[in-house]
Design an enzyme around this catalytic site. Sequence first.
Site, PDB file in Angstrom:
ATOM      1  N   LYS A  22       0.838  -1.208   0.000  1.00 52.58           N
ATOM      2  CA  LYS A  22       0.000   0.000   0.000  1.00 52.58           C
ATOM      3  C   LYS A  22       0.873   1.258   0.000  1.00 52.58           C
ATOM      4  CE  LYS A  22      -1.879   1.858   3.921  1.00 52.58           C
ATOM      5  NZ  LYS A  22      -1.608   3.298   3.942  1.00 52.58           N
ATOM      6  N   ASN A  23       1.842   1.279   0.907  1.00 52.19           N
ATOM      7  CA  ASN A  23       2.654   2.491   1.020  1.00 52.19           C
ATOM      8  C   ASN A  23       3.650   2.630  -0.128  1.00 52.19           C
ATOM      9  OD1 ASN A  23       1.255   2.988   3.324  1.00 52.19           O
ATOM     10  ND2 ASN A  23       2.932   2.573   4.741  1.00 52.19           N
ATOM     11  N   CYS A 116      -5.530   8.165   8.903  1.00 49.40           N
ATOM     12  CA  CYS A 116      -5.704   7.598  10.242  1.00 49.40           C
ATOM     13  C   CYS A 116      -5.509   8.666  11.314  1.00 49.40           C
ATOM     14  CB  CYS A 116      -4.672   6.500  10.469  1.00 49.40           C
ATOM     15  SG  CYS A 116      -5.111   4.950   9.703  1.00 49.40           S
ATOM     16  N   ARG A 121       0.205  14.723  12.889  1.00 52.23           N
ATOM     17  CA  ARG A 121       0.675  14.507  11.517  1.00 52.23           C
ATOM     18  C   ARG A 121       0.726  15.795  10.690  1.00 52.23           C
ATOM     19  NH1 ARG A 121      -1.670   8.855   9.333  1.00 52.23           N
ATOM     20  NH2 ARG A 121       0.391   8.638   8.467  1.00 52.23           N
ATOM     21  N   ASP A 304       3.962   0.909  12.230  1.00 48.53           N
ATOM     22  CA  ASP A 304       2.759   0.282  11.675  1.00 48.53           C
ATOM     23  C   ASP A 304       2.534  -1.137  12.209  1.00 48.53           C
ATOM     24  OD1 ASP A 304       2.128   2.508  10.250  1.00 48.53           O
ATOM     25  OD2 ASP A 304       2.840   1.763   8.320  1.00 48.53           O
ATOM     26  N   ARG A 396      -8.672  -0.333   4.125  1.00 50.29           N
ATOM     27  CA  ARG A 396      -7.738   0.620   3.522  1.00 50.29           C
ATOM     28  C   ARG A 396      -6.400  -0.038   3.213  1.00 50.29           C
ATOM     29  NH1 ARG A 396      -6.325   5.198   6.964  1.00 50.29           N
ATOM     30  NH2 ARG A 396      -5.071   5.543   5.118  1.00 50.29           N
TER      31      ARG A 396
END
Length: 415
Positions: A22-23, A116, A121, A304, A396
């Site tokens: 995903k990242n 999230c 952030r 994560d 997600r």
Amino acid sequence: MQKYIIEPIKELNGEIEVDGAKNGILPIMAATLLSTEPCKIHRVPSLKDVSVMVEIIRHIGAKVDRDSSNMTVNVPEIKANEAPYEYVSQMRSSFDVMGPLLARTGLARVPLPGGCAIGERPIDLHLKGFKALGATVEFGHGFVEARADKLIGTSIYLDFPSVGATKNIMMAATLAEGVTLIENAAKEPEIVDLAIFLNKMGAKISGSGTQTIRITGVKELKGCEHSTLPDRIEAGTFLIMGAMHKSNLLVKNVVPSHLKPVIAKLIECGIEIIEEDEGLRVKSSGKINPVDITTLPYPGFPTDLQAPFMSLLCLAEGNSTIVETVFENRFSHVSELNRMGAKIKIDGHSARITGVEKLQGADVKATDLRAGAALVLAALVAEDATTIHEIHHIDRGYNDLETKLKKLGIHISRI
Ligand code: UD1
């Protein structure tokens, strides 16, 4: 709102395959905005976040074709220099389009990003980079707007090795005039993969994966073909899942070197991890030693996997401590795990986990993506069924999780 009902399972045997990261794929999709030529990307995971990014780049002018896990993106012209709020608010990495848009057209307007809820952030380091490259940055009506007649290479020191800022500055600098140095850059494998992708497009990037990345600007970028790297966080989640049961589980499509701190901690827990041609085999007797963990930027222990690892430590024979140093608010899973009978106490950025013999099934809520993964793992070792609410967070980041778990004999249903 969808929910999972998950039945516990006694033993885990068999194999499970990891998808594209995903990242990794999200910034690569943003990077396609840098060229007028088509880019072909393989091993694209079918995730909610990927669909959101498709909508964002389509709005900007991309033609996107998807055929199972293959994607072709062509952006012959930029139709809108703006990313729409309805999508950006769902996902922080939407901000990845800012650097490419600024580099290609000299103007980028992106709403302040969502994603999230795991801390403040901020995006100050992204903006510091754009400004250093010569852009003016303004805020207004919820948008960040960056403008530049041309971007000029320079040296940028990041106060923290931010993944997002490193990606955005690296993409913007590919078309800048002259040389850009990113100092104290993030070293994550997804940064390296993005640099490989950009270099295939004709960029001149060296040093990715180290703390100094050097980008020599080029006039234009072309199309290319690329396969997304395996998702190390999904892989880590499955390894931890194996560790929590009496198991013999092969996790396929893994790059072991991307998971060094996780493997090291699992071994410290007393779990056997065996490197095989097809992936990593996890063998566990179900007995877990307590360990202490501190999350750090790569190559440290990944934030994560902090929540999933905490689920494992709930069953350890003794006390463990987890210190979260990357995000300031990443313990929302703790109250949910405690609802299942875990014994976890938070003290600032630390969590003290006292191992218990059993977890109990309960109604719990996924408060963010990785917190959701932690609850799935906990549910699989609980005494009875668990209902996990708000599983849109899990969608997600985990491709086809139900099918993968069902193949292992797990009873999981989506309601
Ligand atoms: C990325 C990952 C996310 C992972 C995180 C850290 C993606 C899509 N997401 O998120 O899964 O948990 O890296 O490995 O790749 N910060 C600032 N100013 C900035 C930017 C960041 O202070 O301008 C701070 C953040 O608040 C946070 C820390 O730096 O405390 C890490 O953020 P960053 O590395 O940028 O993470 P993301 O790119 O958001």
